[in-house]
Enzyme design. Sequence first.
Site, short mmCIF file in Angstrom:
data_model
loop_
_atom_site.label_atom_id
_atom_site.label_comp_id
_atom_site.label_asym_id
_atom_site.label_seq_id
_atom_site.Cartn_x
_atom_site.Cartn_y
_atom_site.Cartn_z
N CYS A 132 0.84 -1.20 0.00
CA CYS A 132 0.00 0.00 0.00
C CYS A 132 0.88 1.26 0.00
O CYS A 132 1.50 1.58 -1.01
CB CYS A 132 -0.99 -0.03 1.16
N HIS A 189 -3.66 -5.20 0.80
CA HIS A 189 -3.16 -5.52 2.13
C HIS A 189 -3.30 -7.01 2.42
O HIS A 189 -4.30 -7.44 3.00
CB HIS A 189 -3.96 -4.74 3.19
N GLU A 233 -1.87 -8.55 4.71
CA GLU A 233 -1.76 -8.73 6.16
C GLU A 233 -3.09 -8.46 6.88
O GLU A 233 -3.23 -8.79 8.06
CB GLU A 233 -0.66 -7.82 6.73
#
Length: 256
Positions: A105, A204, A206
């Site tokens: 990002c 993302h 994660e």
Amino acid sequence: MMPQSKQSPLHVGLLLCDDIDEADRDRYGTYTAMFQNALDPGSDEIRLTAIRCFEGEVLPEPEEFDGYVISGSRYSVYEDRPWIKSLQRFIVDCWEQNVRVVGICFGHQLIAHALGGRAEKAESGWGFGIQTAKITERKPWMNDFGLSSNRPMEPLDDDRYNLVVIHQDQVVDVPPEFETIAENDFCPNSMIVADNKMLGIQGHPEFNKEFCAFRAEYRKELIGPEVYQRTLRSLAQHDTDSAIVMRWINNFLRQE
């Protein structure tokens, strides 16, 4: 043919450009824990050391780690902040010294910004929720097995992957020596790479769906009702391919 793998464990510097607010850490943890759990789920292949760049922590020398991951952030890469400028210079140093870097990002945008590309606020507005990106070129590290293990991953459907996205900025000009290898209509440069040196991913991997829903609620007034409702629909209708994308990052970092 897959590239050779470095020996375990890799020592990777996690360059934090933000973190979860302290009041929410009991429920969601920290960015460091999110990355550690998602990037190396119990296999001891990667050891992360966090450097809190956004709080002014001194950056290491590029060669101190086997590679780096740059996190997302609530800030923009074009803001006039000393830590952002320092991190841009660090990316250039890593590039010149052939030290591998992966950006997520904000990190993806900062890699582009530092190396001759450009990131800016997208005319299309907020990207929020789960979006699908189409792989336009598969690289050797984008496979269904880890380079250092035989753990199979569920194959993708038609070379498309789903990830949580939370961004208003995006890469609009790709730096020299980089190519775009994944795209969608909202974010044409969803994943960029320069050979085996640097990798940028707008989504993302994660983040899970629960955390995305929390962030959408937190930013509800900022993003507006239309984006908010679209976000909730995407979370209800789609699952993410985060584990696959994290395996790609693991593979990318482990290449000789």
